[in-house]
Design a protein around this motif. Structure first.
Motif: not given
Length: 267
Positions: A233-243
């Protein structure tokens, strides 16, 4: 055994400039590690040496070629901006290749393990106790757990922003008695392994080699399941913020791994 398989893969694709040099001496390093863990007798060491050579050549001829194909597909998905599919493929690929490694290596390693006596196994127990404070350091506090998450993420993506660190932190929870749960599971595993080896119970050991979780405690199993869900779940949320720069960083790191493996395969 599974922990050691993972360590082998991580060491071999660490990006070290001496990668080929280290790989060609993997048999020597493997014997050294087995000796360090189990304090092998001269006879056991002599029996295990050709097995270590077979392990190195299996990785060269079968293991790495499969990983190269799988990692290239991960890279394709990642650069097609299918980040969740790339992550899932990476997870399944890593899991599948570790299982294949264990399946292929275990029949070769088993004869040596079935010679282990009480001295070998007592040495392994002490070796494990010396190492596990470091293994389970992330379970000492939430701060330590956050640090253990941030480090590999930044190795993949480069520096995380403050907002991204907040995302990672929001998905971290230190379970009650988490450290104790992991220690108890480790103790249980050592007890089961010791009993089965001394009983020369080949059937149980063969089953365990393909299903290591059979010797997990129930508390550890539950903790691990919760932890895996939170990490995904953390990775899914983090992916949306990657530059775009962070995405390129991950792709470049994956391609470095592929190139290192290709060098060994064609050598």
């Amino acid at each position: 055994m599974k922990r050691n398989a993972i360590l082998f893969l991580c060491l071999l694709i660490s990006g070290c400039s001496t990668f080929s040099f280290v790989f060609e001496r993997l048999d020597v390093l493997t014997v050294w590690q087995m000796n360090r863990m189990f304090d092998l007798t001269d006879e056991q060491e002599e029996q295990f040496e050709p097995v270590a050579v077979e392990l190195r050549e299996w990785i060269r001829e079968e293991g790495f070629p499969r990983l190269i194909i799988d990692f290239k597909e991960v890279d394709r998905l990642w650069n097609d901006n299918q980040l969740e599919r790339a992550m899932s493929h990476m997870h399944e690929t890593t899991k599948g290749n570790i299982e294949l490694l264990l399946k292929s290596v275990w029949p070769k390693v088993r004869p040596t393990i079935l010679t282990f006596n009480e001295n070998n196994l007592a040495h392994y127990k002490e070796h494990t106790k010396e190492q596990r404070d470091d293994w389970f350091k992330s379970a000492t506090s939430k701060e330590a757990k956050l640090e253990s998450r941030i480090k590999p993420l930044e190795e993949w993506f480069g520096d995380l922003s403050d907002a991204q660190v907040v995302i990672v932190d929001s998905w971290i929870e230190l379970a009650p008695k988490e450290r104790e749960i992991r220690y108890a599971n480790n103790d249980h595993w050592i007890t089961m392994f010791t009993q089965r080896v001394l009983a020369r119970d080949q059937d149980s050991l063969d089953t365990w080699s393909q299903e290591p979780s059979m010797w997990w405690t129930e508390e550890f199993r539950q903790w691990r399941n919760v932890n895996e869900v939170a990490t995904k779940s953390m990775l899914m949320e983090l992916f949306n913020t990657l530059s775009e720069q962070q995405k390129r960083h991950a792709s470049e790191r994956l391609r470095e791994w592929i190139e290192l493996m290709e060098e060994v395969v064609v050598s």
